[in-house]
Design a protein around this motif. Structure first.
Motif, short mmCIF file in Angstrom:
data_model
loop_
_atom_site.label_atom_id
_atom_site.label_comp_id
_atom_site.label_asym_id
_atom_site.label_seq_id
_atom_site.Cartn_x
_atom_site.Cartn_y
_atom_site.Cartn_z
N PRO A 147 0.82 -1.22 0.00
CA PRO A 147 0.00 0.00 0.00
C PRO A 147 0.85 1.27 0.00
N TYR A 148 1.99 1.24 0.68
CA TYR A 148 2.85 2.43 0.69
C TYR A 148 3.38 2.73 -0.71
N LEU A 149 3.86 1.72 -1.40
CA LEU A 149 4.36 1.94 -2.75
C LEU A 149 3.23 2.36 -3.69
N LEU A 150 2.07 1.75 -3.53
CA LEU A 150 0.93 2.11 -4.38
C LEU A 150 0.48 3.55 -4.13
N GLN A 151 0.69 4.06 -2.92
CA GLN A 151 0.36 5.47 -2.66
C GLN A 151 1.17 6.40 -3.55
N HIS A 152 2.33 5.93 -3.99
CA HIS A 152 3.22 6.76 -4.81
C HIS A 152 3.16 6.41 -6.31
N ALA A 153 2.26 5.52 -6.67
CA ALA A 153 2.23 5.02 -8.05
C ALA A 153 1.78 6.08 -9.05
N HIS A 154 1.13 7.13 -8.57
CA HIS A 154 0.67 8.18 -9.49
C HIS A 154 1.38 9.51 -9.26
N ASN A 155 2.54 9.45 -8.59
CA ASN A 155 3.40 10.63 -8.51
C ASN A 155 4.01 10.90 -9.88
N PRO A 156 4.33 12.14 -10.20
CA PRO A 156 5.07 12.42 -11.44
C PRO A 156 6.52 11.94 -11.40
N VAL A 157 7.03 11.63 -10.21
CA VAL A 157 8.37 11.05 -10.08
C VAL A 157 8.34 9.64 -10.68
N TRP A 182 9.19 6.70 -10.05
CA TRP A 182 9.62 5.76 -9.02
C TRP A 182 9.73 4.34 -9.57
N GLU A 183 10.67 3.60 -9.00
CA GLU A 183 10.78 2.17 -9.25
C GLU A 183 10.95 1.46 -7.91
N ALA A 184 10.57 0.20 -7.86
CA ALA A 184 10.77 -0.59 -6.65
C ALA A 184 12.21 -1.07 -6.58
N TRP A 185 12.68 -1.36 -5.36
CA TRP A 185 14.03 -1.87 -5.16
C TRP A 185 14.20 -3.21 -5.84
N GLY A 186 15.31 -3.38 -6.53
CA GLY A 186 15.60 -4.67 -7.17
C GLY A 186 16.96 -4.63 -7.83
N ASN A 195 17.95 13.67 -13.34
CA ASN A 195 19.30 13.44 -12.84
C ASN A 195 19.50 12.14 -12.07
N PHE A 196 18.42 11.46 -11.73
CA PHE A 196 18.52 10.31 -10.84
C PHE A 196 17.65 9.16 -11.31
N ILE A 197 18.02 7.96 -10.88
CA ILE A 197 17.09 6.84 -10.89
C ILE A 197 16.48 6.81 -9.48
N ASN A 198 15.16 6.83 -9.42
CA ASN A 198 14.45 7.05 -8.16
C ASN A 198 13.80 5.76 -7.68
N ILE A 199 14.16 5.35 -6.47
CA ILE A 199 13.69 4.08 -5.90
C ILE A 199 12.88 4.36 -4.63
N LYS A 200 11.68 3.81 -4.60
CA LYS A 200 10.83 3.90 -3.40
C LYS A 200 10.84 2.54 -2.70
N ILE A 209 17.09 7.12 -3.09
CA ILE A 209 16.42 6.00 -2.43
C ILE A 209 15.60 6.59 -1.29
N SER A 210 14.29 6.50 -1.41
CA SER A 210 13.38 7.10 -0.44
C SER A 210 12.60 5.99 0.25
N ILE A 211 12.72 5.95 1.58
CA ILE A 211 12.17 4.84 2.36
C ILE A 211 11.14 5.37 3.36
N GLY A 212 10.00 4.69 3.43
CA GLY A 212 8.97 5.07 4.39
C GLY A 212 8.03 3.91 4.63
N TYR A 213 6.86 4.22 5.13
CA TYR A 213 5.86 3.17 5.36
C TYR A 213 4.48 3.82 5.37
#
Length: 681
Positions: free
Chosen positions: A15-25, A27-31, A77-82, A47-51
């Motif tokens: 649910p936390y990652l899905l909360q960010h699924a419609h950000n303009p950033v 984002w990609e999942a860690w892998g 400028n970055f590869i962005n990981i949530k 690398i942005s970490i939360g819950y």
């Protein structure tokens, strides 16, 4: 609903990652594939970490990650990981250590800027929009202009991350002595708030493993001042606003010193551990308040966090929509005096006195958080009514408020099911059944255990970390194995169904094979089957949740009592020796380990019960608070050594043993108690 932006997180289940699924950033999942691409493209990582229940994570999302101008800076400028820290605590541990090395403090949201290979060189927590974009632009320029300097700092940090995680195998011949344990607790007690409970600080965190150990130590060594402190702490927590008097269950922590105003998120791991703690405290004291807390907490968990499959969800958010349809922390839980006047009628005056609808209970913006500071006896005497009448009227008032509260916009739910947190809740349910003798709690425990057996345990006895929407994912970490083994051991003690014992033993053998570090004598946090990060962490410090190694050491100790030929006892003893050098200085950071000091230095009783009425006898024995013990039982002849050659026809007998050497059998629970506590004869 149509969305302007959608990124790769739309394919995740958190649910936390899905909360960010419609950000303009973007984002990609860690892998591993993301890190590989970053190295090929030579791009820095954000690398942005939360819950999901994190208030400041939501604030930063709204201010920064939903902003298209900020997204342009990040995407360009970055590869962005949530990362959901609850799904990937292995990654979170490393970057949390990094930010504490960088800044001396940590928290969530945890934001890291790292080299393409994942080695960090900058870290921060919440930042407003301008601060965040300025940092990112400066770091981009620094990397372009002085790459070698950045790489040198990242290498320095990586070396530090390895160094702070080293555990040296101890060559100590002796275990930490009881005399030093007394000194360690004395040093720790300088931080006790003996009036309000907990530690002398704000915010005040509920630390179940602290109070659990002090209950054990105070009982075992007859320390009335410690037991009084534990009672003060548990009573103040139960009276405080951190406990939800309307719906049951505990919030995360109190922002003040009197346990009044909580950080309103409700986490499964807190409530599972506190269920265990209050159940044990009830067994030790028969304090009815503790029993009511257990009942209220389990009612909350089953009503709000239980899936139909028997698993338990992770958390409820701190934020919910207020009357103006704006997200606000605590909006679901607080009351105005006008609302209470409207709802409570003739019981208003009594309720206001009971729950301090006055300057003591006022929070902010005319909102009150319910808090008690007087016993039922004091309130009943003041109002000239019986305690029974008081309880009935307050119960009815709270039921009414719960009905009214149900009309409000509810906090968001994080409905992923985490293995370790379910293990903690399972242990809580088992302890609640054991000490409160409520069959419903055993039924809930069995439903949860069967869910784990069905959905989380693989054929090779490895575990999944997470389950959602019928799908299990992510390889589990040591904390998952430790918590589930502990819970299965406890479940065996109240059912004597050897299935749970065998499952626990198989999980233990899997950890020995894939997590054990022969060099240190400890267990790694991650399996040797998983790709290594900057380091393979070894977790030893007990925090809000006890460390995975301390839980494993207790599991090994108890398994040794049942299976003495497997070498489990030697492993547990070496693990204890490896960390005991820090006990005198920081006992509170090793509170769960300290149980082992008592296990080794005081008699640890194996109680074997054999005969037709073995379960009934065990239930009676189990209601007593006997932390230095483990029970096994069967009707005739069990497979465990402790149960062999014990059966006597037409009799149910209990054998109290030490390291397999047993006293003469006895026929009643009272006789068992007297064998364990001869001074009570």
């Amino acid at each position: 609903m149509a969305h302007k932006h959608t990124n790769a997180l739309i394919h995740e289940t958190s649910p936390y990652l899905l909360q960010h699924a419609h950000n303009p950033v973007n984002w990609e999942a860690w892998g591993p594939e993301v890190l590989e691409r970053a190295q090929k493209e030579d791009k820095l990582l954000v690398i942005s970490i939360g819950y999901a229940a994190c208030h400041w994570c939501h604030v930063m999302e709204k201010e920064c990650f939903e902003n298209e101008d900020v997204a342009k800076v990040m995407n360009g400028n970055f590869i962005n990981i949530k990362i959901d820290r609850e799904e990937r605590p292995d990654v979170d541990q490393i970057y949390m250590d990094a930010i504490q090395m960088i800044s001396g403090q940590g928290g969530w949201p945890l934001n890291i800027v790292a080299l393409p290979d994942g080695r960090p060189f900058w870290g921060g927590t919440y930042l407003p929009k301008d601060g965040w974009t300025n940092v990112l632009q400066q770091l981009t320029e620094l990397y372009d202009k002085d790459r070698e300097r950045v790489k040198q700092y990242a290498a320095y940090l990586a070396n530090g991350l390895h160094a702070i995680n080293l555990v040296e195998p101890s060559k100590d011949k002796d275990l930490f002595p009881l005399e030093q344990l007394e000194e360690a607790v004395e040093n720790w007690s300088n931080h006790f708030d003996t009036f309000l409970g907990g530690h002398k600080r704000a915010p005040k965190f509920m630390m179940p493993n602290h109070w659990d150990f002090l209950l054990h130590y105070g009982t075992a060594k007859n320390k009335p001042e410690l037991l009084e402190f534990v009672d003060t702490t548990l009573t103040r927590m139960a009276y405080g606003g951190v406990y939800d008097h309307v719906g049951g269950g505990f919030s995360r922590y109190a922002v003040d010193i009197k346990w009044h105003v909580p950080h309103f998120e409700k986490m499964l791991y807190d409530n599972g551990q506190l269920t265990s703690l209050y159940a044990k405290a009830y067994a030790a004291t028969k304090n009815e308040t503790y029993k009511e807390v257990v009942e209220g907490t389990i009612a909350f968990v089953t009503e709000e966090l239980m899936d139909n499959n028997g698993g338990f969800y992770s958390s409820l958010d701190a934020d919910s929509l207020d009357k103006n349809r704006e997200l606000k922390e605590g909006a679901f839980y607080v009351w105005t005096k006008e609302e209470l006047t409207e709802f409570l009628g003739t019981d208003l005056d009594l309720f206001q006195d009971y729950f301090n609808i006055n300057s003591y209970g006022l929070w902010e913006e005319e909102n009150y958080v319910l808090i008690r500071d007087k016993s039922d006896e004091e309130i009943a005497k003041k109002h000239g009514i019986s305690i029974a009448d008081l309880k009935k009227r307050m119960k009815n008032a709270l039921i009414l408020l719960k009905m009214e509260r149900s009309k409000r916009s509810r906090p968001r739910l994080d409905d992923k099911i985490l293995t370790s947190w379910n293990g903690l809740m399972l242990k809580g349910l088992v302890d609640a059944f054991r000490y409160l003798d409520n069959e419903d709690y055993l039924a809930l425990a069995l439903k949860n255990a069967q869910f784990m057996e069905r959905e989380l345990i693989k054929e090779d006895f490895s575990l999944y970390r997470s389950h959602k929407n019928g799908k299990s994912s992510i390889n589990a970490f040591l904390e998952d194995y430790a918590a589930v083994i502990e819970a299965f051991l406890a479940l065996y003690e109240v059912t004597f169904d050897e299935k749970w014992l065998k499952l626990g033993k198989n999980l233990l053998e899997h950890t020995r094979l894939h997590f054990f570090d022969g060099a240190s004598g400890m267990f790694f946090y991650t399996s040797d089957r998983d790709r290594s990060l900057i380091r393979r962490s070894i977790e030893t410090n007990d925090n809000v949740i006890s460390s995975s190694n301390s839980i494993m050491a207790q599991n090994l100790f108890k398994m040794h009592k049942i299976f003495p030929k497997e070498g489990y006892g030697n492993l547990a003893k070496q693990m204890l020796k490896n960390v005991q050098k820090d006990f005198l200085r920081t006992a509170h950071g090793f509170s769960n380990w300290l149980h082992l000091v008592l296990f080794y230095h005081l008699d640890f009783h194996e109680i074997a019960i054999v005969g037709e009425d073995y379960k009934a006898m065990a239930l009676e024995i189990g209601k007593k608070y006997i932390p230095n013990s483990f029970m096994v039982g069967c009707e005739k002849e069990g497979h465990i050594d402790l149960l062999k050659n014990r059966h006597v026809k037409d009799r149910t007998l209990a054998y109290v043993c030490l390291e397999g050497a047993c006293k003469l059998p006895v026929a009643t629970p009272d006789e068992v108690w007297k064998e364990i506590h001869p001074s009570t004869e």
